[in-house]
Write a protein that holds these residues in place. Sequence first.
Motif, short mmCIF file in Angstrom:
data_model
loop_
_atom_site.label_atom_id
_atom_site.label_comp_id
_atom_site.label_asym_id
_atom_site.label_seq_id
_atom_site.Cartn_x
_atom_site.Cartn_y
_atom_site.Cartn_z
N UNK A 33 26.07 -3.98 11.29
CA UNK A 33 27.14 -3.10 10.68
C UNK A 33 27.11 -2.97 9.34
N UNK A 34 25.63 -3.04 8.63
CA UNK A 34 25.45 -2.82 7.33
C UNK A 34 25.72 -1.57 6.78
N UNK A 35 25.73 -1.34 5.27
CA UNK A 35 25.48 -0.17 4.69
C UNK A 35 23.97 0.17 4.71
N UNK A 36 23.56 1.35 4.35
CA UNK A 36 22.22 1.77 4.60
C UNK A 36 21.38 0.82 3.42
N UNK A 37 21.98 0.40 2.29
CA UNK A 37 21.10 -0.26 1.32
C UNK A 37 20.89 -1.59 1.95
N UNK A 38 21.36 -2.18 2.96
CA UNK A 38 21.18 -3.69 3.52
C UNK A 38 20.54 -3.48 5.11
N UNK A 39 20.51 -2.18 5.48
CA UNK A 39 20.24 -1.81 6.93
C UNK A 39 18.87 -2.22 7.27
N UNK A 40 18.28 -2.85 8.26
CA UNK A 40 17.21 -3.04 8.74
C UNK A 40 16.82 -1.78 9.58
N UNK A 41 15.30 -1.64 9.60
CA UNK A 41 14.75 -0.70 10.49
C UNK A 41 15.15 -1.08 11.91
N UNK A 42 15.01 -2.42 12.22
CA UNK A 42 15.26 -2.83 13.68
C UNK A 42 16.67 -2.61 13.91
N UNK A 43 17.37 -2.96 13.18
CA UNK A 43 19.03 -2.48 13.50
C UNK A 43 19.07 -1.37 13.71
N UNK A 44 18.55 -0.36 12.99
CA UNK A 44 18.77 1.18 13.19
C UNK A 44 18.13 1.53 14.61
N UNK A 45 16.91 0.97 14.82
CA UNK A 45 16.29 1.35 15.88
C UNK A 45 16.94 0.91 17.27
N UNK A 46 17.52 -0.35 17.16
CA UNK A 46 18.01 -1.12 18.48
C UNK A 46 19.61 -0.35 18.56
N UNK A 47 20.09 0.13 17.48
CA UNK A 47 21.40 0.80 17.91
C UNK A 47 21.10 2.19 18.20
N UNK A 48 20.03 2.81 17.92
CA UNK A 48 19.84 4.10 18.48
C UNK A 48 19.23 3.98 19.93
N UNK A 49 18.55 2.92 20.16
CA UNK A 49 18.11 2.93 21.66
C UNK A 49 19.27 3.03 22.54
N UNK A 50 20.10 2.34 22.35
CA UNK A 50 21.27 2.54 23.36
C UNK A 50 22.16 3.66 23.29
#
Length: 239
Positions: free
Chosen positions: A87-104
């Motif tokens: 649930x981070x802002x983009x400045x703290x967001x990890x690539x893994x967090x983005x990828x796992x969210x998009x996967x679903x």
Amino acid sequence: MNDRTALVTGANKGIGKEIARLLVAEGFTVYVGSRDAGRGEKAVEEIGGGARLLVLDVTDAEGIAAAAARIGTLDVLVNNAGVVVDDSRPTELTVDGLRRTYETNLFGVLAVTNAFLPALRRSPAPRIVNISSGTGSLTWGADPEREFAAFRGQGAAYRSGKAALNALTLYYGQALAEEGFKVNALAPGLRATDLHPRAALASAGDPAEAAEGAVRLALLADDGPTGGFFSWDGTPVPW
């Protein structure tokens, strides 16, 4: 019209379960998509009627193909499965967090929709409903008068994924229009589910109310809209 079939992903709880319940009440045989067989079977028992379990993980390509092979004709597909991973802002967001969210929330919608297109094409009136979010509206997110701007970019993975889902909905609507498909996205509003801590707020609404909006889109007449983004109450949402 009691021979109609529907699939709702992520339907063992929350909004998805209520959508499945309402479609069963409309006379559909509804495949309750659930990653976990036990939770899915419990939901099927609670819904009753025409509910049927379909074990389905929208991130598992082989599982999607196996599930699609079980269904001959599909009239309605509701892509409801969704997650909040980071649930981070983009400045703290990890690539893994983005990828796992998009996967679903994004890639899973594409994978499921394309796998079930042959079954949907056998329907005389195929309908696809993608459960999106008002937080995915770039117009609302940029409006300082709306609460989403106050998030200051928080939830960037989830929100950007829903914005991308809205775009995908538009493109599916355009690509399938000549075949009689109606493809639309729904902003269900903040609901009392376990998707996000904000859902525990007193202002969180009844999931069944949002489900009614999804079912309206699932039952659209042939002259209904396609490639649109609508609130749970039927009003258009700006991109």
